[in-house]
Design a protein around this motif. Structure first.
Motif, PDB file in Angstrom:
ATOM      1  N   ALA A 104       5.282  12.694   4.773  1.00  0.00           N
ATOM      2  CA  ALA A 104       4.268  11.699   5.080  1.00  0.00           C
ATOM      3  C   ALA A 104       2.970  12.420   5.410  1.00  0.00           C
ATOM      4  O   ALA A 104       2.967  13.620   5.703  1.00  0.00           O
ATOM      5  CB  ALA A 104       4.692  10.815   6.258  1.00  0.00           C
ATOM      6  N   ARG A 147       1.482  -0.489  -2.259  1.00  0.00           N
ATOM      7  CA  ARG A 147       2.376   0.468  -2.901  1.00  0.00           C
ATOM      8  C   ARG A 147       1.797   0.829  -4.256  1.00  0.00           C
ATOM      9  O   ARG A 147       1.356  -0.043  -5.000  1.00  0.00           O
ATOM     10  CB  ARG A 147       3.780  -0.115  -3.025  1.00  0.00           C
ATOM     11  CG  ARG A 147       4.462  -0.300  -1.671  1.00  0.00           C
ATOM     12  CD  ARG A 147       5.833  -0.937  -1.776  1.00  0.00           C
ATOM     13  NE  ARG A 147       6.521  -0.910  -0.495  1.00  0.00           N
ATOM     14  CZ  ARG A 147       6.358  -1.800   0.478  1.00  0.00           C
ATOM     15  NH1 ARG A 147       5.509  -2.802   0.303  1.00  0.00           N
ATOM     16  NH2 ARG A 147       7.021  -1.706   1.610  1.00  0.00           N
ATOM     17  N   ASP A 162       4.360   5.460  -3.985  1.00  0.00           N
ATOM     18  CA  ASP A 162       3.887   5.819  -2.650  1.00  0.00           C
ATOM     19  C   ASP A 162       3.622   4.538  -1.868  1.00  0.00           C
ATOM     20  O   ASP A 162       3.125   3.555  -2.416  1.00  0.00           O
ATOM     21  CB  ASP A 162       2.600   6.640  -2.726  1.00  0.00           C
ATOM     22  CG  ASP A 162       2.859   8.097  -3.063  1.00  0.00           C
ATOM     23  OD1 ASP A 162       4.007   8.428  -3.422  1.00  0.00           O
ATOM     24  OD2 ASP A 162       1.919   8.899  -2.985  1.00  0.00           O
ATOM     25  N   THR A 163       3.968   4.557  -0.606  1.00  0.00           N
ATOM     26  CA  THR A 163       3.650   3.449   0.289  1.00  0.00           C
ATOM     27  C   THR A 163       2.483   3.876   1.158  1.00  0.00           C
ATOM     28  O   THR A 163       2.540   4.926   1.814  1.00  0.00           O
ATOM     29  CB  THR A 163       4.855   3.081   1.164  1.00  0.00           C
ATOM     30  OG1 THR A 163       5.939   2.665   0.324  1.00  0.00           O
ATOM     31  CG2 THR A 163       4.501   1.955   2.129  1.00  0.00           C
ATOM     32  N   SER A 183       0.466   7.668   4.399  1.00  0.00           N
ATOM     33  CA  SER A 183       1.084   7.625   3.075  1.00  0.00           C
ATOM     34  C   SER A 183       2.432   8.336   3.092  1.00  0.00           C
ATOM     35  O   SER A 183       2.600   9.352   3.781  1.00  0.00           O
ATOM     36  CB  SER A 183       0.164   8.286   2.046  1.00  0.00           C
ATOM     37  OG  SER A 183       0.751   8.258   0.757  1.00  0.00           O
ATOM     38  N   THR A 184       3.391   7.802   2.349  1.00  0.00           N
ATOM     39  CA  THR A 184       4.688   8.444   2.175  1.00  0.00           C
ATOM     40  C   THR A 184       5.207   8.166   0.769  1.00  0.00           C
ATOM     41  O   THR A 184       5.034   7.064   0.246  1.00  0.00           O
ATOM     42  CB  THR A 184       5.721   7.953   3.207  1.00  0.00           C
ATOM     43  OG1 THR A 184       6.978   8.619   2.968  1.00  0.00           O
ATOM     44  CG2 THR A 184       5.933   6.453   3.117  1.00  0.00           C
ATOM     45  N   GLU A 187      10.104   6.001  -1.025  1.00  0.00           N
ATOM     46  CA  GLU A 187      10.276   4.565  -1.248  1.00  0.00           C
ATOM     47  C   GLU A 187      11.569   4.005  -0.664  1.00  0.00           C
ATOM     48  O   GLU A 187      11.569   2.900  -0.099  1.00  0.00           O
ATOM     49  CB  GLU A 187      10.192   4.268  -2.748  1.00  0.00           C
ATOM     50  CG  GLU A 187      10.190   2.787  -3.072  1.00  0.00           C
ATOM     51  CD  GLU A 187      10.017   2.532  -4.565  1.00  0.00           C
ATOM     52  OE1 GLU A 187      10.396   1.435  -5.014  1.00  0.00           O
ATOM     53  OE2 GLU A 187       9.508   3.422  -5.277  1.00  0.00           O
ATOM     54  N   ALA A 190      10.906   3.356   2.958  1.00  0.00           N
ATOM     55  CA  ALA A 190       9.495   3.015   3.181  1.00  0.00           C
ATOM     56  C   ALA A 190       9.304   2.110   4.390  1.00  0.00           C
ATOM     57  O   ALA A 190       8.363   2.292   5.170  1.00  0.00           O
ATOM     58  CB  ALA A 190       8.908   2.368   1.930  1.00  0.00           C
ATOM     59  N   ASP A 191      10.190   1.138   4.577  1.00  0.00           N
ATOM     60  CA  ASP A 191      10.018   0.200   5.684  1.00  0.00           C
ATOM     61  C   ASP A 191      10.083   0.918   7.026  1.00  0.00           C
ATOM     62  O   ASP A 191       9.305   0.620   7.943  1.00  0.00           O
ATOM     63  CB  ASP A 191      11.079  -0.901   5.624  1.00  0.00           C
ATOM     64  CG  ASP A 191      10.867  -1.861   4.460  1.00  0.00           C
ATOM     65  OD1 ASP A 191       9.751  -1.848   3.895  1.00  0.00           O
ATOM     66  OD2 ASP A 191      11.804  -2.597   4.116  1.00  0.00           O
ATOM     67  N   VAL A 194       6.874   2.848   7.482  1.00  0.00           N
ATOM     68  CA  VAL A 194       5.771   1.940   7.837  1.00  0.00           C
ATOM     69  C   VAL A 194       5.833   1.612   9.329  1.00  0.00           C
ATOM     70  O   VAL A 194       4.805   1.550  10.013  1.00  0.00           O
ATOM     71  CB  VAL A 194       5.829   0.655   6.991  1.00  0.00           C
ATOM     72  CG1 VAL A 194       4.886  -0.414   7.552  1.00  0.00           C
ATOM     73  CG2 VAL A 194       5.445   0.969   5.546  1.00  0.00           C
TER      74      VAL A 194
END
Length: 218
Positions: A104, A147, A162-163, A183-184, A187, A190-191, A194
């Motif tokens: 990240a 995304r 990317d998220t 950013s990460t 996927e 991802a949640d 976030v």
């Protein structure tokens, strides 16, 4: 988690003072201990910080010159891209879970323009899930979640997107907006990432010089 501070002007370690005699606010963030902080300005500090990171990551490894060179090139490219976007500080995650790196990044940058309201920021933020939130210490902010499949991901043949989570926060007493870009590329989780990004953003606070001396600085 570790406490970090950065100057309110690009490349400033100490808060600058306006002609009126009032010091420019500085921002504070609390980030995970395994996030590495790279000041992007001035260039000398950026280069020194990147060299220290590479030295740390390859400590005791003397037989991987090609891998080390590629890591240096990738790191330098990431930092220079951040500078081009007006970035003042770049954070890179070296967190691991079960031996798996939780990749990240966080770019902190300044938008040197005045917005009439956060709604105007939202309108300019772009596509994605966008809205206005309230940060505990910093107040109202525009938040954007999107995304995207980056050029680098396509080049590497990755099917993941990317998220990206961005926060836009008005700098007190300034015609300026502070932007936090998380950013990460992970996927599948991802949640969870976030959630971590939101937790870091919620630690954002503004300080004056007299208050800043009470906090921990890197």
């Amino acid at each position: 988690m570790s406490s970090t501070e950065s100057g309110g002007e690009p490349g400033a370690d100490e808060p600058s003072v306006r002609a009126s005699g009032r010091a420019v606010p500085v921002f504070g963030l609390i980030t995970p201990g395994d996030w590495y902080r790279i000041p992007l300005q001035p260039r000398e500090r950026r280069e020194a910080s990147m060299s220290a990171l590479i030295k740390r990551q390859f400590a005791g490894v003397d037989d991987q010159p090609i891998l080390r060179r590629k890591a240096e090139e990738q790191l330098r490219g990431t930092a220079e891209a951040g500078v081009e976007q007006g970035g003042v500080v770049l954070y890179l995650s070296f967190l691991e879970a079960g031996g798996i790196p939780l990749s990240a990044s966080l770019l902190v940058s300044h938008l040197h323009r005045k917005f009439d309201s956060l709604d105007a920021v939202v309108a300019l933020a772009g596509t994605g899930e966008v809205g206005v939130v309230t940060l505990p210490e910093a107040g109202r902010a525009a938040r954007l979640l999107r995304r995207q499949r980056t050029k680098q991901a396509r080049k590497l043949g990755s099917e993941f997107e990317d998220t990206v989570v961005e926060y836009f926060v008005q700098v007190p007493d300034r015609d300026e907006v502070l932007m936090l870009t998380f950013s990460t590329p992970l996927e599948p989780i991802a949640d969870a990432m976030v959630g971590l990004f939101d937790a870091v953003a919620e630690t954002l606070r503004w300080q004056r010089p007299s208050e800043e001396t009470k906090g921990e600085r890197e």
